[in-house]
Design an enzyme around this catalytic site. Structure first.
Site, PDB file in Angstrom:
ATOM      1  CD  GLU A  71       1.008  -4.140   9.628  1.00  0.00           C
ATOM      2  OE1 GLU A  71       0.136  -3.901  10.474  1.00  0.00           O
ATOM      3  OE2 GLU A  71       0.820  -4.045   8.381  1.00  0.00           O
TER       4      GLU A  71
ATOM      5  CD  GLN B 297      -0.951  -0.803   3.662  1.00  0.00           C
ATOM      6  OE1 GLN B 297      -2.169  -0.792   3.641  1.00  0.00           O
ATOM      7  NE2 GLN B 297      -0.261  -1.353   4.657  1.00  0.00           N
TER       8      GLN B 297
ATOM      9  CG  ASP C 136      -1.541 -13.341   4.874  1.00  0.00           C
ATOM     10  OD1 ASP C 136      -1.928 -12.601   3.957  1.00  0.00           O
ATOM     11  OD2 ASP C 136      -2.309 -14.062   5.546  1.00  0.00           O
TER      12      ASP C 136
ATOM     13  CG  ASP D 154      -1.196   1.712  15.555  1.00  0.00           C
ATOM     14  OD1 ASP D 154      -0.958   0.856  16.434  1.00  0.00           O
ATOM     15  OD2 ASP D 154      -2.345   2.179  15.395  1.00  0.00           O
TER      16      ASP D 154
ATOM     17  CG  ASP E 176      -5.120  -2.757  15.466  1.00  0.00           C
ATOM     18  OD1 ASP E 176      -6.030  -2.147  14.871  1.00  0.00           O
ATOM     19  OD2 ASP E 176      -4.107  -2.190  15.907  1.00  0.00           O
TER      20      ASP E 176
ATOM     21  CB  SER F  47      -7.106  -1.331   7.605  1.00  0.00           C
ATOM     22  OG  SER F  47      -6.645  -2.396   6.805  1.00  0.00           O
TER      23      SER F  47
END
EC number: 2.5.1.16
Lengths: 294, 294
Positions: free
Chosen positions: B118, B43, B149, B98, B167, B169
């Site tokens: 992540e 991304q 993944d 994050d 957590d 998106s």
């Protein structure tokens, strides 16, 4: 070419309202249709039918309430004080031109009179006509409309009300006086000896200073003060604060009873809205300490 | 002429990020400075220093977390499951690049291992470097980073964790698989027999369908399910939902204990986040009735 109302712009065939009140954050709503537009003696009044929120009341280009979420604010500013008071009979609403607070107050059988004092008749007319989800198209005979200045109206009242709800817009322009100590003193006089008031006290996140000042000012005049919060999706930051000022001791949250039918409020929420986030609790405690040391 | 990063535009000398994910609502943030920009294999990653919210993590042009309010989401997705579990030792975080959830999980002495999975290393690197208010610039030796993944990682684990925090998106693009029943089944296997999972389940107001579907899917796989909410100012609608799925009975809210230092969470809130607005309670009850009748 058709003239577009103030605050609305056309982008590639689509209408948008962009709120312009904040310097660093702009929110734009896609609009289906302008349902109402009028420049009243006080402000520019519109009802815009939006894609995401349905009809929205917009004053001077700022969204005040929407058909999708307006009930949350109106339920929480009304049901908390009316549940806290043991037997509310006479209710005064200052502002509240969208009629939503009056609609909620009318759910109490003990209430025999609701005086709604809104400075701008156009707001009431637009809300009744185009936002029935919020206003309830209120025809309850207990509701009395006064198109008058809330500050003056409150000054003339004496020990006449059980509950006063200050449903104001932001403390800029006409609503600024509704955040002043002199106004809270008038409310104190206008309330019966077991009366209480509530006002919206802005966002704890974006207007922490106004919230704290309001809480402190009400605490100077009323012996019992308590702050609570609700989530209002279309207000910046979502989290919104309300401040109660009461002449007599407020009940513990666990003792509050609430049995009205509502969309957001239920007994659990009416009790638990007083549970504040850590940062907010701390801020109010520091403020109270500073006031005592003064 | 300097090339502007994707998603940023210059209006009369001022930089703005306009979120473009929604058709009918556009939010624009005024930007001081682009602190980080990289097109990762997954991304477009940026950290933008904004006027209203400080540094913000922005993925594919959508704000994910901000220095001003990111802690609210991270505290609530972490402290609720970790307070509900009697003695969490091994914690898996899926997503959470994050690092905020890991930072909060590290507050528990009983926790001996935190696996953070992540997919995008660039998100972790950017958050650690430019968003220390959120990430805590985490150097706790109990935290293990896997750039992998989450779906695959969960498949390989078996009875290895006490708490799993998803957590993610929004359920578009790479995170879509994290809302599928097969993934929740993997989580069930990856948990010990008294384990529980939590995931963010979107906005009750704007994504009610996804919320309800998530709640129902988790309820098919875990015998005990409970939904809670928190206010996240920079997420659309402010009100956000989280869903717990647990192998063993969940304690009554009043019995949950919480004694960590946090900015939003305190014991009252950790208990009361389970008190749902009337419309939401009703929606979940109707959904449960429909599932039973099926």
């Amino acid at each position: 070419m058709i003239r577009l109302p103030k605050y609305i712009h056309n982008s590639q065939g689509t209408l948008w309202l962009t709120e312009d009140e904040r310097d660093n954050l702009k929110i734009s709503y896609r609009i289906k249709e302008v349902l109402f537009e009028e420049s009243s003696p006080f402000q520019h009044v519109m009802v815009l039918d939006s894609f995401d929120f349905g009809p929205m009341l917009v004053l001077d280009g700022v969204v005040q309430t929407t058909s999708k979420d307006g009930h949350i604010y109106n339920e929480m500013i009304t049901h908390v004080p009316l549940s806290v008071h043991p037997r509310p009979q006479d209710v005064l609403i200052i502002g509240g031109g969208d009629c939503g607070a009056a609609k909620e107050a009318a759910k109490y059988e003990s209430v025999r009179r609701i005086d709604l004092v809104e400075i701008d008749e156009a707001v009431v007319r637009a809300s009744k006509r185009y936002m029935p989800e919020v206003s309830g198209n209120l025809s309850d005979p207990r509701v009395h409309y006064y198109y008058d200045d809330g500050v003056d109206f409150a000054k003339r009242a004496s020990a006449a009300y059980d509950v006063i709800i200050v449903d104001s817009s932001d403390p800029v322009g006409p609503a600024q006086m509704l955040f002043e100590p002199a106004f809270y003193e008038s409310l104190h006089r206008a309330l019966r000896e077991d009366g209480l008031m509530v006002c919206q006290s802005q966002s704890p996140i974006f207007h922490g200073d106004i919230m704290e000042q309001t809480y402190r000012r009400i605490g100077h005049i009323f012996p019992h003060t308590r702050l609570y919060t609700a989530v209002v999706p279309t207000y910046p930051g979502g989290l919104w604060s309300f401040t109660l000022g009461s002449k007599r001791e407020l009940p513990e949250p666990e003792r509050i009873r609430f049995n009205k039918t509502a969309s957001y409020a239920n007994q659990e929420l009416v009790r638990r809205c007083f549970s504040l986030p850590a940062f907010l609790k701390e801020r109010l405690e520091l403020s109270a300490d500073a006031a005592r040391a003064h």
